[in-house]
Motif scaffolding. Structure first.
Motif, PDB file in Angstrom:
ATOM      1  N   THR A 201       0.837  -1.200   0.000  1.00 16.41           N
ATOM      2  CA  THR A 201       0.000   0.000   0.000  1.00 16.41           C
ATOM      3  C   THR A 201       0.872   1.250   0.000  1.00 16.41           C
ATOM      4  O   THR A 201       1.774   1.384   0.809  1.00 16.41           O
ATOM      5  CB  THR A 201      -0.910   0.019   1.247  1.00 16.41           C
ATOM      6  OG1 THR A 201      -1.725  -1.158   1.241  1.00 16.41           O
ATOM      7  CG2 THR A 201      -1.802   1.252   1.260  1.00 16.41           C
ATOM      8  N   GLU A 202       0.579   2.165  -0.939  1.00 14.01           N
ATOM      9  CA  GLU A 202       1.323   3.420  -1.003  1.00 14.01           C
ATOM     10  C   GLU A 202       0.577   4.490  -0.213  1.00 14.01           C
ATOM     11  O   GLU A 202      -0.634   4.666  -0.358  1.00 14.01           O
ATOM     12  CB  GLU A 202       1.518   3.878  -2.445  1.00 14.01           C
ATOM     13  CG  GLU A 202       2.348   5.150  -2.554  1.00 14.01           C
ATOM     14  CD  GLU A 202       2.820   5.468  -3.966  1.00 14.01           C
ATOM     15  OE1 GLU A 202       3.395   6.551  -4.155  1.00 14.01           O
ATOM     16  OE2 GLU A 202       2.618   4.621  -4.868  1.00 14.01           O
ATOM     17  N   SER A 204       0.865   8.638   1.291  1.00  9.10           N
ATOM     18  CA  SER A 204       1.513   9.942   1.256  1.00  9.10           C
ATOM     19  C   SER A 204       1.276  10.649   2.588  1.00  9.10           C
ATOM     20  O   SER A 204       0.149  10.685   3.084  1.00  9.10           O
ATOM     21  CB  SER A 204       0.933  10.772   0.109  1.00  9.10           C
ATOM     22  OG  SER A 204       1.636  11.979  -0.051  1.00  9.10           O
ATOM     23  N   GLU A 221      -3.993   7.444   1.275  1.00  4.50           N
ATOM     24  CA  GLU A 221      -3.708   6.198   0.551  1.00  4.50           C
ATOM     25  C   GLU A 221      -3.842   6.459  -0.940  1.00  4.50           C
ATOM     26  O   GLU A 221      -4.798   7.094  -1.390  1.00  4.50           O
ATOM     27  CB  GLU A 221      -4.691   5.120   0.993  1.00  4.50           C
ATOM     28  CG  GLU A 221      -4.512   3.776   0.313  1.00  4.50           C
ATOM     29  CD  GLU A 221      -5.550   2.755   0.769  1.00  4.50           C
ATOM     30  OE1 GLU A 221      -5.652   1.690   0.122  1.00  4.50           O
ATOM     31  OE2 GLU A 221      -6.261   3.041   1.759  1.00  4.50           O
ATOM     32  N   PHE A 228       1.660   2.402 -11.962  1.00  3.21           N
ATOM     33  CA  PHE A 228       2.212   3.019 -10.752  1.00  3.21           C
ATOM     34  C   PHE A 228       1.733   4.462 -10.719  1.00  3.21           C
ATOM     35  O   PHE A 228       1.055   4.934 -11.633  1.00  3.21           O
ATOM     36  CB  PHE A 228       3.746   2.924 -10.698  1.00  3.21           C
ATOM     37  CG  PHE A 228       4.466   3.625 -11.821  1.00  3.21           C
ATOM     38  CD1 PHE A 228       4.936   4.924 -11.673  1.00  3.21           C
ATOM     39  CD2 PHE A 228       4.685   2.985 -13.042  1.00  3.21           C
ATOM     40  CE1 PHE A 228       5.593   5.571 -12.702  1.00  3.21           C
ATOM     41  CE2 PHE A 228       5.351   3.633 -14.075  1.00  3.21           C
ATOM     42  CZ  PHE A 228       5.796   4.920 -13.912  1.00  3.21           C
ATOM     43  N   GLU A 275       6.522  10.072   0.595  1.00  4.83           N
ATOM     44  CA  GLU A 275       5.816   8.902   0.057  1.00  4.83           C
ATOM     45  C   GLU A 275       6.427   7.642   0.657  1.00  4.83           C
ATOM     46  O   GLU A 275       7.659   7.497   0.710  1.00  4.83           O
ATOM     47  CB  GLU A 275       5.930   8.856  -1.470  1.00  4.83           C
ATOM     48  CG  GLU A 275       5.750  10.208  -2.166  1.00  4.83           C
ATOM     49  CD  GLU A 275       4.438  10.884  -1.878  1.00  4.83           C
ATOM     50  OE1 GLU A 275       3.441  10.188  -1.614  1.00  4.83           O
ATOM     51  OE2 GLU A 275       4.401  12.129  -1.888  1.00  4.83           O
ATOM     52  N   ILE A 277       5.753   3.131   1.084  1.00  5.23           N
ATOM     53  CA  ILE A 277       5.022   1.912   0.727  1.00  5.23           C
ATOM     54  C   ILE A 277       5.158   0.932   1.887  1.00  5.23           C
ATOM     55  O   ILE A 277       6.252   0.745   2.436  1.00  5.23           O
ATOM     56  CB  ILE A 277       5.554   1.283  -0.579  1.00  5.23           C
ATOM     57  CG1 ILE A 277       5.115   2.141  -1.773  1.00  5.23           C
ATOM     58  CG2 ILE A 277       5.036  -0.146  -0.749  1.00  5.23           C
ATOM     59  CD1 ILE A 277       5.508   1.581  -3.122  1.00  5.23           C
ATOM     60  N   LEU A 286      10.011   6.301  -0.057  1.00  4.40           N
ATOM     61  CA  LEU A 286      10.396   6.461  -1.453  1.00  4.40           C
ATOM     62  C   LEU A 286      11.095   7.797  -1.682  1.00  4.40           C
ATOM     63  O   LEU A 286      12.120   7.867  -2.350  1.00  4.40           O
ATOM     64  CB  LEU A 286       9.165   6.374  -2.365  1.00  4.40           C
ATOM     65  CG  LEU A 286       8.336   5.090  -2.289  1.00  4.40           C
ATOM     66  CD1 LEU A 286       7.145   5.192  -3.221  1.00  4.40           C
ATOM     67  CD2 LEU A 286       9.189   3.880  -2.647  1.00  4.40           C
TER      68      LEU A 286
END
Length: 324
Positions: A201-202, A204, A221, A228, A275, A277, A286
Motif C-alpha cells: 500500500t502506497e 503519502s 492512501e 504506478f 511517500e 510503501i 520512497l
C-alpha cells in the motif's frame, strides 16, 4: 501594516506548468486583508512580476526587488511554490539566505539533500527509516544490466535521481527493457536510482510546522489506475486518493512516527510530503518533497483541510513561521 509577499512560481524543470498552477492558488487564497501578494514567475529566460492584467515587470536579481510606478518595492517574505529546480533543490533558498529574505521553504542544505533521492535515503537509513534495495548510475557509467537485475530484481523502478512529478520514471519488467528506461531517466537528470519493486500500500504523508509545532497531517492512501503513481495518475485523474488512509492502528502509528522522525532529523521547516510503501506493518520511504503541490486538488492541501486547516490558514501559517 500589511507585509509584501512574493509568490515565486515556474522554475527551470518539467514541473513548470504545475508550479504555475500551485502559485496561482496561493495567490488566490492568501488573505489580501493581511498581505500584499505579488506573483513572481521565474524561468530560465527571465524573472518577472505579473500584475493582475498579466503585464510583466523585470525583477532586479541583485536585491530581489521590483519597480512599480517609480517606486522600489522590497519583499518582506517569499512564498516558495516552485516544484523542481531552482525552488526545490536549494538554489533559491541559498539566494534568499544571502539576501536575508525570509521564505516559506526549508533551508538550502535540506532542500538540496531531500531533492537528491539517493542522498536523502542514505542519510535517513542510520535512523531506522527503511528504503528499497537500490542501484546507482551516473551519466557516462558503464551499464551492466545483469548486475542491476541481480541487485534489485524484477520488476524494478528506474528513476531520475533529482526530478519530481514522476518525470523520468519507468517500471521495468524485463532486463531487455532496462536501457530504454535508463535513457528516459537521463533526459531528466545525469544521475539515476534504480529500486526494487515494493508490492504494498502506497501512502503519502504531509508534515508541516504549524504554529511552532511539528504536525503530521491525515494520511492519504494512493490507489492508481495505472501501473504506478505516474504523471497521468497524479495530474490527469487516473488515481484515487483516500484520506484518511485505510490502515491498521499499528501501520498508522508506525508511519506517523517515521514521517515525523524524518522531518525532525533533517531539521526541516515549512511543507513536506513524503511517500511510503508498506511491506506488512513496516513503511519504506520512497522520497520527500519539500515544495509539494498546493492546488485545491493536491494531496497536502486536502490533508490540511481534513485536519481543519483551510487554504488561507495553511498559507498564512507558512508565512508567519518564516517571519519568526
Amino acid at each position: 501594516m500589511k507585509k509584501n509577499i512574493a509568490i515565486i512560481m515556474g522554475g527551470y524543470s518539467s514541473e513548470y506548468k504545475i508550479s504555475i498552477k500551485s502559485g496561482n492558488v496561493v495567490y488566490k487564497h492568501l488573505d489580501k486583508e493581511k498581505f500584499n501578494a505579488y506573483r513572481i514567475v521565474i524561468s530560465k529566460e527571465k524573472w518577472v512580476y505579473l500584475d493582475k492584467d498579466e503585464n510583466e515587470t523585470i525583477v532586479n536579481r541583485h536585491d530581489f526587488s521590483i519597480k512599480i510606478q517609480n517606486r522600489i518595492l522590497i519583499f518582506d517574505c517569499v512564498f516558495n511554490a516552485i516544484h523542481g529546480s531552482p525552488g526545490e533543490d536549494g538554489l533559491m533558498q541559498a539566494y534568499f539566505a544571502l539576501l536575508k529574505i525570509p521564505h516559506t521553504s526549508c533551508s538550502h542544505y535540506q532542500a538540496a539533500l531531500t531533492f537528491n533521492k539517493r542522498d536523502l535515503l542514505s542519510t535517513l537509513k542510520p535512523y531506522g527509516i527503511k528504503a528499497a534495495n537500490s542501484y546507482y548510475l551516473n551519466l557516462g557509467d558503464s551499464i551492466d544490466h545483469s548486475a542491476i537485475v541481480e541487485k534489485v530484481g524484477l520488476p524494478c523502478f528506474v528513476k531520475a535521481n533529482k526530478a519530481g512529478s514522476s518525470f523520468g520514471i519507468s517500471k521495468v519488467y524485463e532486463k531487455k527493457d532496462l536501457q530504454v528506461a535508463i535513457d528516459k531517466a537521463l533526459l531528466e537528470d545525469d544521475e539515476i536510482i534504480i529500486e526494487s519493486f515494493l508490492n504494498g500500500t502506497e501512502v503519502s504523508v504531509g508534515v508541516i510546522t504549524f504554529k511552532g509545532e511539528t504536525m503530521v497531517l491525515p494520511l492519504t492512501e494512493i490507489i492508481t489506475d495505472n501501473d504506478f503513481f505516474d504523471y497521468e495518475a497524479k495530474y490527469e485523474g487516473k488515481s484515487k486518493e483516500i484520506t484518511p488512509a485505510r490502515l491498521t492502528k499499528t501501520q498508522e502509528e508506525n508511519i506517523r512516527y517515521q514521517a515525523k522522525k524524518a522531518y525532525e532529523v533533517l531539521k526541516m521547516k515549512g511543507f513536506s510530503r513524503s511517500e511510503f510503501i508498506f511491506i506488512g506493518n513496516e513503511p519504506y520511504m520512497l522520497e520527500m518533497n519539500t515544495t509539494p503541490g498546493l492546488t485545491e486538488e493536491s494531496i497536502l492541501p486536502q490533508q490540511a483541510q481534513i485536519a481543519g486547516i483551510s487554504l488561507p490558514e495553511l498559507f498564512e501559517n507558512a508565512i508567519n513561521e518564516a517571519l519568526k
